[in-house]
Design a protein around this motif. Structure first.
Motif, PDB file in Angstrom:
ATOM      1  N   GLY A  23       0.793  -1.227   0.000  1.00 15.40           N
ATOM      2  CA  GLY A  23       0.000   0.000   0.000  1.00 15.40           C
ATOM      3  C   GLY A  23       0.820   1.269   0.000  1.00 15.40           C
ATOM      4  O   GLY A  23       0.283   2.358   0.208  1.00 15.40           O
ATOM      5  N   THR A  25       2.166   2.831  -2.417  1.00 14.83           N
ATOM      6  CA  THR A  25       1.942   3.704  -3.572  1.00 14.83           C
ATOM      7  C   THR A  25       0.734   4.608  -3.349  1.00 14.83           C
ATOM      8  O   THR A  25       0.429   5.443  -4.185  1.00 14.83           O
ATOM      9  CB  THR A  25       1.729   2.875  -4.853  1.00 14.83           C
ATOM     10  OG1 THR A  25       0.619   1.995  -4.660  1.00 14.83           O
ATOM     11  CG2 THR A  25       2.969   2.067  -5.201  1.00 14.83           C
ATOM     12  N   ASN A  26       0.088   4.457  -2.207  1.00 12.28           N
ATOM     13  CA  ASN A  26      -1.068   5.275  -1.846  1.00 12.28           C
ATOM     14  C   ASN A  26      -0.602   6.388  -0.890  1.00 12.28           C
ATOM     15  O   ASN A  26      -0.309   6.115   0.277  1.00 12.28           O
ATOM     16  CB  ASN A  26      -2.133   4.407  -1.169  1.00 12.28           C
ATOM     17  CG  ASN A  26      -3.352   5.185  -0.763  1.00 12.28           C
ATOM     18  OD1 ASN A  26      -3.422   6.403  -0.907  1.00 12.28           O
ATOM     19  ND2 ASN A  26      -4.331   4.473  -0.237  1.00 12.28           N
ATOM     20  N   ARG A  29      -1.978   6.583   2.643  1.00 10.73           N
ATOM     21  CA  ARG A  29      -1.490   5.607   3.617  1.00 10.73           C
ATOM     22  C   ARG A  29      -0.219   6.124   4.290  1.00 10.73           C
ATOM     23  O   ARG A  29      -0.038   5.980   5.497  1.00 10.73           O
ATOM     24  CB  ARG A  29      -1.230   4.278   2.917  1.00 10.73           C
ATOM     25  CG  ARG A  29      -0.733   3.262   3.829  1.00 10.73           C
ATOM     26  CD  ARG A  29      -1.350   1.962   3.887  1.00 10.73           C
ATOM     27  NE  ARG A  29      -2.528   1.640   3.171  1.00 10.73           N
ATOM     28  CZ  ARG A  29      -3.311   0.643   3.519  1.00 10.73           C
ATOM     29  NH1 ARG A  29      -3.015  -0.082   4.564  1.00 10.73           N
ATOM     30  NH2 ARG A  29      -4.374   0.348   2.849  1.00 10.73           N
ATOM     31  N   ALA A 110       3.984   3.644  -8.493  1.00  8.83           N
ATOM     32  CA  ALA A 110       2.653   4.226  -8.682  1.00  8.83           C
ATOM     33  C   ALA A 110       2.411   4.636 -10.130  1.00  8.83           C
ATOM     34  O   ALA A 110       1.258   4.754 -10.558  1.00  8.83           O
ATOM     35  CB  ALA A 110       2.453   5.427  -7.758  1.00  8.83           C
ATOM     36  N   GLU A 114      -1.338   4.219 -10.860  1.00  3.34           N
ATOM     37  CA  GLU A 114      -2.074   5.476 -11.055  1.00  3.34           C
ATOM     38  C   GLU A 114      -1.160   6.494 -11.732  1.00  3.34           C
ATOM     39  O   GLU A 114      -0.654   7.411 -11.085  1.00  3.34           O
ATOM     40  CB  GLU A 114      -2.548   6.023  -9.710  1.00  3.34           C
ATOM     41  CG  GLU A 114      -3.570   5.150  -9.017  1.00  3.34           C
ATOM     42  CD  GLU A 114      -4.057   5.788  -7.724  1.00  3.34           C
ATOM     43  OE1 GLU A 114      -4.371   6.990  -7.736  1.00  3.34           O
ATOM     44  OE2 GLU A 114      -4.092   5.082  -6.714  1.00  3.34           O
TER      45      GLU A 114
END
Length: 138
Positions: A23, A25-26, A29, A110, A114
């Motif tokens: 997680g 790449t968020n 977070r 990422a 995204e």
């Protein structure tokens, strides 16, 4: 020739996959981890802890090897001093990480997940590296 680039490609893919799976790449977070007085998210601590365990094992293995599998010698850092340049760069990295919620590894990963949201960060990162190369004297 292509065999030379296969180990770094595979290790980079594994690294990026691990960041995506964890997680990292968020940006939300990462910011959640830095928000220790709000809605704290401990996920990054577990990812870092896993990395520390892997590196502890890798250092033990490295100490027993004469050279790496795919290179003639190890490229290990030899400097131990803290320079103003190192401290300034670390501070700049931390500020950027806190503001954007991304650092270079997760940002590149990422780009696959995204691309629109990561592209601005990656472009700024590449521009910053280019500027440093232009003005750096040593």
């Amino acid at each position: 020739m292509i065999a030379r680039y296969l180990p770094p490609l595979l290790s980079g893919t594994l690294f990026g996959g691990g960041l995506a799976l964890g997680g990292m790449t968020n940006p939300a977070r990462v910011r959640g981890f830095l928000d220790i007085f709000g809605n704290w998210d401990p996920t990054l601590a577990f990812v870092m802890g896993g990395a520390v365990i892997v590196m502890a094992i890798a250092w033990r293995i490295q100490a027993r090897l004469a050279h790496p599998l795919f290179a003639p010698k190890f490229a290990l850092p030899t400097r131990t001093d803290l320079t103003p340049k190192l401290i300034g760069g670390s501070a700049l990295f931390g500020i950027g990480w806190g503001v954007a919620g991304l650092c270079p590894g997760p940002a590149v990963a990422a780009l696959v997940i995204e691309p629109a949201s990561a592209a601005t960060f990656v472009a700024a990162m590449i521009a910053g590296m280019g500027i440093v190369r232009l003005i750096e004297k040593d």
